[in-house]
Every structure is written in structure tokens, then in C-alpha cells.
Design a protein around this motif. Structure first.
Motif, PDB file in Angstrom:
ATOM      1  N   TYR A 223      23.639  12.184  -1.237  1.00 30.25           N
ATOM      2  CA  TYR A 223      22.915  11.868  -2.474  1.00 30.25           C
ATOM      3  C   TYR A 223      22.401  13.129  -3.157  1.00 30.25           C
ATOM      4  O   TYR A 223      22.412  13.219  -4.391  1.00 30.25           O
ATOM      5  N   ASP A 227      23.608  14.333  -6.827  1.00 30.31           N
ATOM      6  CA  ASP A 227      22.548  14.449  -7.835  1.00 30.31           C
ATOM      7  C   ASP A 227      22.486  15.855  -8.438  1.00 30.31           C
ATOM      8  O   ASP A 227      21.812  16.065  -9.449  1.00 30.31           O
ATOM      9  N   ASP A 229      21.073  18.251  -6.768  1.00 33.02           N
ATOM     10  CA  ASP A 229      19.780  18.727  -6.267  1.00 33.02           C
ATOM     11  C   ASP A 229      20.032  19.820  -5.231  1.00 33.02           C
ATOM     12  O   ASP A 229      20.112  19.554  -4.024  1.00 33.02           O
ATOM     13  N   GLN A 292      19.368   5.169  -7.671  1.00 34.99           N
ATOM     14  CA  GLN A 292      19.912   6.527  -7.645  1.00 34.99           C
ATOM     15  C   GLN A 292      21.437   6.490  -7.742  1.00 34.99           C
ATOM     16  O   GLN A 292      22.052   7.279  -8.464  1.00 34.99           O
ATOM     17  N   ARG A 295      22.517   5.725 -11.273  1.00 37.85           N
ATOM     18  CA  ARG A 295      22.401   6.910 -12.135  1.00 37.85           C
ATOM     19  C   ARG A 295      23.581   7.855 -11.924  1.00 37.85           C
ATOM     20  O   ARG A 295      24.112   8.445 -12.866  1.00 37.85           O
ATOM     21  N   GLN A 296      24.005   7.972 -10.689  1.00 34.61           N
ATOM     22  CA  GLN A 296      25.126   8.863 -10.394  1.00 34.61           C
ATOM     23  C   GLN A 296      26.440   8.332 -10.975  1.00 34.61           C
ATOM     24  O   GLN A 296      27.297   9.106 -11.401  1.00 34.61           O
ATOM     25  N   ALA A 341      27.971  18.343 -10.335  1.00 34.86           N
ATOM     26  CA  ALA A 341      27.097  17.220 -10.689  1.00 34.86           C
ATOM     27  C   ALA A 341      26.173  17.586 -11.848  1.00 34.86           C
ATOM     28  O   ALA A 341      25.841  16.739 -12.687  1.00 34.86           O
ATOM     29  N   ARG A 342      25.769  18.840 -11.921  1.00 33.59           N
ATOM     30  CA  ARG A 342      24.840  19.268 -12.961  1.00 33.59           C
ATOM     31  C   ARG A 342      25.561  19.581 -14.279  1.00 33.59           C
ATOM     32  O   ARG A 342      24.925  19.654 -15.342  1.00 33.59           O
TER      33      ARG A 342
END
Length: 344
Positions: A223, A227, A229, A292, A295-296, A341-342
Motif C-alpha cells: 500500500y 500510494d 509514500d 485507500q 483511491r489507488q 505512483a506519484r
């Protein structure tokens, strides 16, 4: 004859008296044993009674080909029906069972336990082609079937699982019915289930009692990577290394996560809502991760998902190569996935 689908449970609870020999096979060893116990318990009052139940192994029968027929024909010293249980059966015993299935005399119920026999198995074919024998495949529970087992087992202790607890349990358990039952019984005792109980099993109870720390670490990594992150990903990777989790296992978990995102995104693309797409996944997404995950789905494009999956696949091959420092390779790869992802 072959017993499958919705015919299995009625057969187990009230077996056809004309069927005197039942073959249970499949990859779920626990389910094979559970169904064998159910069949035997329908005939004898005590499965531990040596006068009523005889247990034979494949090794014993290979060395004495007439023993099975002799045991099946023998009468109980204490009266009543007997059960013969044969364990670890394989195609080597096909001639032995051919003799038994050819018998016209009435004999004791014979319950046979085997591993995962292929469709070409001579033993499996023998049982499928006779009217006095039955064959039942035993495959791991998943989806709705596993949810039913969880509810049924906990219900026996007067407990019911909360939605997020049920989702976590469904995604955590593997493919052995016996292991699932044991873990649920342990959970019920932990929560305080028993006579007169009417409690609810919460997610915190499940994580404390049944939660697989390695699985939780892997999901946290997946995750965090999806994300973007990077801080959380670095922290989760460090924890996984300390727990001794293989870098290849980490890469595969992230691949599995992105593949599920790809599948859900495809469902959204054909008109389903993100909630419908996520609800249709099996095993289900853990309740606390549902928002979550949705959102992904919205954040990843098919092109970037394909690119990330290709990177992960190449990295897994590199990690398996002799002399490659797999932990650094895994870490760099997941940071690249987080960067993708970003880049939305």
C-alpha cells in the motif's frame, strides 16, 4: 461415481447405502480429513473405538494385497457397523481397490484419503466409473465458501465477526480447512466465546490472535508503494528486513497488489463503480484498506501499472540471480514504483 458441487454436503450427512467405498482427494489435506471424519461418524458412534474403526496405510496394503478385502468383510466383535479408513492412498493401490469394488458381498464402509490426484489418476478413474464407489474432490475454501466456514465456526461459540474482521480473516487464511478451524477456535477462546456467548469478534481481536505479522508487513509495503509514500515504504521495508521476510516475497506481494488494482480498474473502465469493483475482488480487500484501495484505482493509469509490473518482474529475476544483493535491488525497485505512483 463422482460427487461434486451442491451434492457433496447432502452425501456426507446421509451417504448412499449402496456406496461402500468413498475416495476423498485434493490439495486441502484438512478438508479431506474433515470429510473423512464426517463420513465415518455417520456410521460409528466413536471414531477412536478400535473395534469399530480400523486405520490402514498405503504401505500396509502394498505389502498385503488381500488385507483390505479381509478387513472390510470382517464383523465387529462388539456388534454394529465398522469403518475401514485408508490413508495416503495413491495409484499404487488401484489393483487393491479394484478387487474391493468388485465384491458383491456387503462389507464395511471404506473411507479413503488421498492427496491431489490428477485427472489421469487410475485410482480416481476407478472410483468415478463404479456405482459402488464415490469420489469427492477437496479443494481450498475461498471467497463466499471461506466466509461461510468462518461464520459457522465462530457461530458455534456464540460469536459473529465484524465486517472488517471477516474481511481480514478471509484474506489471511490459506488453503487448509483444518488449519482454518484451529485458528478460529483459538480466536473464539481468546475473545471469550462459549456457552451463552453473543459477542462480536472485532478486527483488533483478529490481529492480536490470528494476525500474521509477516502478511501485515507485506500489505503495508504494497500500500505504501502504490500510494507513493516513500517515507512509509522505507520504514515498512526496514521492518520486513528485520522480520526476515524474503525480498522476493516482498516483490511478489507488490506485484499481486498492482495486479488487483489493474483488475479493479478494468472493471471501472467498463462501467462499474469503484465500490463494486473492489467488492468483487477475491480474496476481498481488508475493510480498513478499502478507501485507500479505491483511491489507488483512481490514481494509477493502465500504462503506469503495466510499467510498474514489468519493473517488478525484472527485479524478481535479478534477485534470484546468484551473487545479486537482493535487499538493495528490492529497495531500489520499490522506490521506483513509488515514484511512478506519484507521477499522476
Amino acid at each position: 461415481m463422482k460427487i461434486a458441487g451442491q451434492r457433496i454436503e447432502p452425501f456426507l450427512s446421509a451417504a448412499d447405502p449402496a456406496v461402500r467405498c468413498v475416495l476423498l482427494f485434493g490439495p486441502d489435506v484438512g478438508l479431506v480429513r474433515e470429510r473423512a471424519d464426517t463420513l465415518a461418524a455417520g456410521v460409528v458412534p466413536d471414531l477412536a473405538d478400535p473395534f469399530l474403526v480400523t486405520v490402514l496405510t498405503a504401505a500396509q496394503l502394498k505389502g498385503d494385497v488381500t488385507r483390505l478385502v479381509d478387513e472390510a468383510m470382517a464383523l465387529s466383535l462388539t456388534g454394529g457397523e465398522r469403518v475401514i479408513r485408508v490413508r495416503d492412498a495413491s495409484d499404487v493401490l488401484t489393483p487393491v481397490f479394484k478387487d474391493l469394488l468388485g465384491e458383491t458381498r456387503k462389507h464395511s464402509l471404506v473411507v479413503v484419503e488421498a492427496g491431489d490426484l490428477p485427472t489421469r489418476s487410475s485410482l480416481r478413474k476407478l472410483f468415478e466409473q463404479t456405482d459402488t464407489g464415490a469420489v469427492i474432490g477437496c479443494y481450498p475454501d475461498d471467497g463466499r465458501g471461506l466466509e461461510d466456514i468462518i461464520r459457522e465456526t465462530l457461530g458455534g461459540y456464540g460469536l459473529s465477526p465484524a465486517a472488517d474482521a471477516l474481511s481480514f480473516l478471509t484474506s489471511s487464511f490459506g488453503g487448509d480447512r483444518m488449519v482454518v478451524r484451529r485458528e478460529l477456535e483459538k480466536l473464539a477462546l481468546y475473545v471469550g466465546g462459549g456457552s451463552g456467548a453473543t459477542g462480536v469478534v472485532k478486527l483488533a481481536d483478529v490481529v492480536d490472535c490470528v494476525g500474521d505479522s509477516a502478511k501485515l508487513s507485506l500489505e503495508t509495503i504494497a500500500y505504501a508503494a502504490a500510494d507513493g509514500d516513500q517515507v512509509g515504504l522505507d520504514r515498512a521495508l526496514e521492518r520486513a528486513v528485520l522480520e526476515g521476510i524474503s525480498p522476493v516475497a516482498v516483490l511478489r506481494e507488490v506485484q499481486r497488489h498492482l495486479q488487483r488494482l489493474h483488475l479493479a480498474a478494468a472493471q471501472v473502465a467498463v462501467g462499474k463503480s469503484s465500490d463494486q469493483a473492489v467488492s468483487g475482488l477475491r480474496p476481498p480487500v481488508i475493510f480498513k484498506f478499502k478507501d485507500q484501495f479505491q483511491r489507488q484505482i483512481r490514481g494509477w493509469s493502465p500504462r503506469r501499472l503495466n510499467g510498474a509490473l514489468e519493473i517488478l518482474s525484472e527485479s524478481e529475476i535479478a534477485c534470484k540471480s546468484s551473487g545479486t544483493p537482493d535487499i538493495p535491488v528490492c529497495g531500489r525497485t520499490l522506490m521506483r514504483v513509488a515514484q511512478l505512483a506519484r507521477a499522476r
